[in-house]
Write a protein that holds these residues in place. Structure first.
Motif, short mmCIF file in Angstrom:
data_model
loop_
_atom_site.label_atom_id
_atom_site.label_comp_id
_atom_site.label_asym_id
_atom_site.label_seq_id
_atom_site.Cartn_x
_atom_site.Cartn_y
_atom_site.Cartn_z
N ILE A 68 107.62 35.80 -15.82
CA ILE A 68 106.18 35.85 -15.55
C ILE A 68 105.80 34.82 -14.49
O ILE A 68 105.08 35.12 -13.54
N SER A 69 106.29 33.60 -14.64
CA SER A 69 105.92 32.54 -13.69
C SER A 69 106.45 32.83 -12.29
O SER A 69 105.82 32.47 -11.30
N MET A 70 107.60 33.53 -12.21
CA MET A 70 108.18 33.88 -10.91
C MET A 70 107.68 35.24 -10.41
O MET A 70 108.05 35.66 -9.31
N ASP A 75 108.62 38.04 -11.47
CA ASP A 75 109.86 38.78 -11.32
C ASP A 75 109.76 40.07 -12.13
O ASP A 75 110.12 40.11 -13.32
N ALA A 76 109.27 41.12 -11.50
CA ALA A 76 109.03 42.37 -12.21
C ALA A 76 110.32 43.00 -12.71
O ALA A 76 110.33 43.62 -13.80
N ALA A 77 111.40 42.88 -11.97
CA ALA A 77 112.66 43.51 -12.37
C ALA A 77 113.17 42.91 -13.68
O ALA A 77 113.57 43.64 -14.60
N THR A 78 113.17 41.57 -13.75
CA THR A 78 113.61 40.92 -14.99
C THR A 78 112.67 41.25 -16.14
O THR A 78 113.11 41.51 -17.27
N LEU A 79 111.37 41.24 -15.86
CA LEU A 79 110.40 41.55 -16.91
C LEU A 79 110.64 42.96 -17.46
O LEU A 79 110.63 43.17 -18.68
N THR A 80 110.85 43.92 -16.58
CA THR A 80 111.10 45.30 -17.02
C THR A 80 112.34 45.37 -17.91
O THR A 80 112.37 46.10 -18.90
N SER A 81 113.37 44.57 -17.57
CA SER A 81 114.61 44.60 -18.35
C SER A 81 114.43 44.05 -19.75
O SER A 81 115.28 44.28 -20.63
N LEU A 82 113.36 43.31 -20.00
CA LEU A 82 113.13 42.71 -21.32
C LEU A 82 112.43 43.67 -22.29
O LEU A 82 112.30 43.35 -23.47
#
Length: 279
Positions: free
Chosen positions: A141-143, A145-152
């Motif tokens: 969230i702070s970065m 980083d949509a790709a990492t967020l989607t992977s969660l």
């Protein structure tokens, strides 16, 4: 009126609390149920341990009477209730999150809606997957980083709050990304509670949120996550302070003041540029 299965369960659960009926409460939970108590910081595993926890509470505070339900998010196999509850000692608004299976609770997290003192996130523990998930979440969230967020999020993840329900991991992350573009990402200020159990975690804390291009506020929140294979399948959150009605009223008051200020400036400019006629 036909009650849903979630409403029936909630009525039975409230009745058992009022009657201090630990046997009835035991029957409302699966033998391997998980309960997270945000107020005490305890994780209880199994219907027997959960019933014993209720018995211990009744021995201290007596019966728990539910006198009103402030909100009830009914998702069929899960629900979130914010209720006014009272004991012989005090009255408080509480939140309870249940995941049901065959009419009995497989998971339950609960806490009280009142401000708490900030506390640090527990020291990183490799044996605590919920902590690792939470850190990855807020790093993403702070970065932004949509790709990492989607992977969660699991593909069929559900996000539920009083603002509405979103279904699908991509739908959830797309909504968050849109909000980032409009008002910027939230900022986690501090945590006051962090409780983890098998494939579940519950937190309370303070975050700074954007509500407009130039409006950001610190709000105290609660959040409950259910995980499967390290990915979120269910998340719900709510406001502790300010409460939703208080927040809406405050934002409306701010908007009204902004409009009045704009009108005052516009009127001043109109007077400044108005033609003057001399007679």
């Amino acid at each position: 009126m036909q009650l849903t299965s979630a409403q029936v369960f909630h009525h039975r659960w409230c009745a058992a609390l009022a009657a201090q009926d630990t046997a009835a409460l035991r029957e409302l939970y699966h033998a391997d149920a998980v309960q997270l108590s945000v107020g005490t910081g305890r994780t209880l595993l199994g219907a027997e341990a959960i019933a014993a926890g209720f018995a211990e509470f009744f021995g201290i505070a007596g019966a728990v009477n539910t006198t009103g339900v402030e909100s009830f998010i009914d998702l069929g196999t899960s629900f979130v209730a914010e209720s006014t509850q009272s004991t012989g000692f005090a009255q408080a608004t509480s939140y309870d999150v249940f995941a049901l299976d065959g009419g009995r609770a497989r998971f339950h997290a609960g806490g009280s809606i009142f401000p708490r003192s900030p506390a640090a996130l527990p020291a990183q523990d490799p044996a605590a997957p919920g902590q690792a998930f939470f850190r990855r979440l807020w790093d993403a969230i702070s970065m932004q980083d949509a790709a990492t967020l989607t992977s969660l999020y699991a593909p069929d993840a559900v996000h539920a709050s009083v603002a509405g329900t979103m279904r699908g991991g991509q739908v959830i992350t797309d909504s968050l990304r849109q909000r980032w573009r409009q008002v910027g990402p939230p900022q986690l200020r501090s945590l006051s509670c962090f409780v983890e159990g098998p494939d579940a975690l519950a937190v309370e804390g303070i975050a700074n949120l954007g509500f407009g291009p130039d409006v950001r506020l610190d709000v105290e929140f609660y959040e409950v996550w259910l995980l499967h294979q390290g990915r979120a399948v269910f998340v719900t959150n709510g406001l502790i302070s300010p409460r939703p009605a208080e927040l809406r009223q405050g934002l409306q008051h701010y908007a009204d003041n902004q409009i009045r200020n704009i009108q005052t400036v516009a009127q001043g400019l109109a007077n400044l540029h108005a033609p003057r006629y001399w007679y």
